[in-house]
Scaffold this motif. Structure first.
Motif, PDB file in Angstrom:
ATOM      1  N   GLN A  30       0.678  -1.291   0.111  1.00 51.83           N
ATOM      2  CA  GLN A  30      -0.136   0.019   0.065  1.00 51.83           C
ATOM      3  C   GLN A  30       1.220   1.512  -0.139  1.00 51.83           C
ATOM      4  O   GLN A  30       1.024   2.795   0.395  1.00 51.83           O
ATOM      5  CB  GLN A  30      -1.172   0.050   1.133  1.00 51.83           C
ATOM      6  N   ARG A  31       2.192   0.949  -0.138  1.00 55.16           N
ATOM      7  CA  ARG A  31       3.050   2.668  -0.348  1.00 55.16           C
ATOM      8  C   ARG A  31       3.210   2.429  -1.323  1.00 55.16           C
ATOM      9  O   ARG A  31       3.523   1.120  -2.549  1.00 55.16           O
ATOM     10  CB  ARG A  31       4.175   2.634  -0.079  1.00 55.16           C
ATOM     11  N   LYS A  32       3.665   3.639  -2.398  1.00 57.21           N
ATOM     12  CA  LYS A  32       4.280   4.034  -3.442  1.00 57.21           C
ATOM     13  C   LYS A  32       5.849   4.384  -3.567  1.00 57.21           C
ATOM     14  O   LYS A  32       5.380   5.180  -2.419  1.00 57.21           O
ATOM     15  CB  LYS A  32       2.871   4.356  -4.181  1.00 57.21           C
ATOM     16  N   CYS A  33       6.112   4.703  -4.628  1.00 60.67           N
ATOM     17  CA  CYS A  33       7.665   5.510  -5.204  1.00 60.67           C
ATOM     18  C   CYS A  33       7.589   5.812  -6.564  1.00 60.67           C
ATOM     19  O   CYS A  33       7.140   4.945  -7.003  1.00 60.67           O
ATOM     20  CB  CYS A  33       8.610   5.309  -4.589  1.00 60.67           C
ATOM     21  N   ARG A  34       9.019   6.287  -6.816  1.00 67.96           N
ATOM     22  CA  ARG A  34       9.205   6.569  -7.659  1.00 67.96           C
ATOM     23  C   ARG A  34      10.101   5.718  -8.955  1.00 67.96           C
ATOM     24  O   ARG A  34      11.278   5.350  -7.165  1.00 67.96           O
ATOM     25  CB  ARG A  34       9.899   8.194  -8.002  1.00 67.96           C
ATOM     26  N   PRO A  35       9.912   5.044  -9.546  1.00 68.51           N
ATOM     27  CA  PRO A  35      10.973   3.645 -10.143  1.00 68.51           C
ATOM     28  C   PRO A  35      12.253   3.917  -9.516  1.00 68.51           C
ATOM     29  O   PRO A  35      13.081   3.652  -9.226  1.00 68.51           O
ATOM     30  CB  PRO A  35      10.555   3.661 -11.241  1.00 68.51           C
ATOM     31  N   ALA A  36      13.263   5.540  -9.915  1.00 70.06           N
ATOM     32  CA  ALA A  36      14.297   6.617  -9.614  1.00 70.06           C
ATOM     33  C   ALA A  36      14.401   5.822  -8.218  1.00 70.06           C
ATOM     34  O   ALA A  36      16.099   5.983  -8.584  1.00 70.06           O
ATOM     35  CB  ALA A  36      14.279   7.369 -10.980  1.00 70.06           C
ATOM     36  N   ASP A  37      13.607   6.007  -7.550  1.00 66.78           N
ATOM     37  CA  ASP A  37      13.860   5.965  -5.840  1.00 66.78           C
ATOM     38  C   ASP A  37      13.687   4.569  -5.039  1.00 66.78           C
ATOM     39  O   ASP A  37      14.468   4.584  -3.996  1.00 66.78           O
ATOM     40  CB  ASP A  37      13.108   7.372  -5.241  1.00 66.78           C
TER      41      ASP A  37
END
Length: 402
Positions: A30-37
């Motif tokens: 249930q969490r998201k982030c930018r692929p680069a991070d």
């Protein structure tokens, strides 16, 4: 990290992967982030910003929770899978409760497979009728025809008992017999480990004592000697045969020549009851033997049987007419014949209760006690020695002084 379905999205969902014995199960964090991070090797979000620290703290918590759930399942001593770890982490049931219908259908199929061996067709019909009554109750109370086993509790049983007596309109003893079927289903579920608590543990029902009518010796003689119409005579004779043998209606009409054995010049009925397959062995009394001789060549006697076959319902209907013609103020049913055998034919004539029970095909003496009644004639006979003791004795009455 899984790539988003929408390729224009900036953020991708982070998933956790559980692996047990080579089998994997994924769950959303249930969490998201930018692929680069995303640090693929570390399995965490890069950087020291507040958002990165918050997500990584949550991932650490999930990691710890996964190992905790694994330990709990391992401590239970049973094999487990990655899916069970995931379910435990997410608060789902590892093994959803069985439904009441599953156990009842299991028992019905079990009985069907053993009809003629351990069960009779009548037993199957009683379970089917009990299941039908239960589904009507579930529809009325819960608006469904099924229920999870873990929803069964003491209140459910009490409400069902109340429904049977008020909504299903049966008497107390019939309600007890219907509820016994449900109790059997519950016991099966507990034996299989599908139910942990017994909803019947505090449930009590007391049977209402039923005094079923029977014929006295004088009434039995009147019945045997009175002339009836042809259709009533057949029913009268079948009833009389049961009075002299103790056989139920079903056992009487199925009686075959192979059920008669002769030992030391005496003829016996040796068979097994349809109801419970219990062994029955009864000496053939002279009146019963005469009835068999009378119907030896009767046209309504089925092939291989000893007596005519009339439906139980029709026999009970004709018994009402017979009772009326005899002028008896009694409600005779065919089952009263077994009570007449136990009370008038045997017990009144000094046959011990244990012997009566064996001839009736009972496993327990308690069953026989429901049939046997101590008649006035037996009481009078038993009290004769006591009466002689006190007859002729001088009796002085001591009264209060005036």
């Amino acid at each position: 990290m899984k790539p988003p379905k929408n390729k224009q999205a900036e953020l991708s969902m982070i998933y956790g992967r559980l692996s047990v014995n080579g089998h994997t199960e994924d769950l959303s964090t249930q969490r998201k982030c930018r692929p680069a991070d995303w640090d693929k090797q570390a399995g965490r979000v890069k950087g020291n910003k507040e958002e990165a620290r918050s997500i990584n703290a949550w991932l650490d918590l999930l990691y710890a929770r996964a190992h905790q759930c694994r330990q709990e399942l391992y401590a239970a001593g049973k094999p487990f899978t990655a899916r069970q770890v995931r379910k435990l982490m997410q608060g789902e049931e590892l093994e959803p409760s069985k439904m009441l219908s599953e156990v009842w259908n299991y028992q019905l199929n079990y009985i069907i497979g053993l009809i003629g061996k351990d069960y009779s067709k009548a037993t199957l019909e009683k379970y089917q009728a009990g299941y039908k009554a239960l589904k009507k109750f579930l529809q009325l109370k819960y608006q469904t025809d099924d229920l999870r086993l873990d929803q069964l509790d003491h209140q459910f049983v009490k409400d069902y008992e109340y429904y049977l007596k008020t909504g299903h309109h049966v008497q107390n003893n019939t309600a007890i017999q219907i509820i016994k079927k449900l109790r059997t289903i519950v016991r099966i579920a507990m034996d299989f480990g599908w139910l942990q608590r017994d909803p019947f543990i505090a449930h009590r029902m007391r049977a209402t004592e039923v005094h079923r009518d029977y014929l006295t010796g004088e009434e039995l003689a009147r019945l045997a000697t009175k002339r009836f119409s042809k259709k009533l005579s057949v029913v009268r004779d079948l009833f009389l045969f049961s009075c002299y043998t103790g056989l139920s209606y079903a056992d009487t009409v199925k009686l075959a020549a192979t059920d008669l054995v002769t030992e030391n010049g005496e003829t016996w009925i040796q068979t097994h009851r349809i109801k419970n397959n219990n062994r029955v062995r009864v000496p053939l009394l002279p009146p019963a033997k005469l009835l068999l001789q009378h119907y030896a060549h009767h046209p309504r006697r089925p092939e291989g049987k000893l007596l005519p076959n009339i439906s139980n319902q029709k026999a009970n209907a004709y018994l009402k007419d017979i009772t009326r013609e005899l002028g008896l103020n009694k409600r005779l049913t065919y089952h009263c014949a077994r009570h007449t055998f136990a009370t008038t034919v045997t017990l009144t004539n000094g046959v011990p209760l244990e012997t009566v029970g064996q001839m009736l095909g009972h496993r327990s003496i308690k069953s026989t006690q429901h049939y046997a009644r101590v008649t006035d004639t037996k009481v009078r006979t038993d009290m004769q020695p006591v009466k002689k003791i006190y007859t002729g004795q001088a009796l002085t009455l001591v009264t209060e002084a005036e």
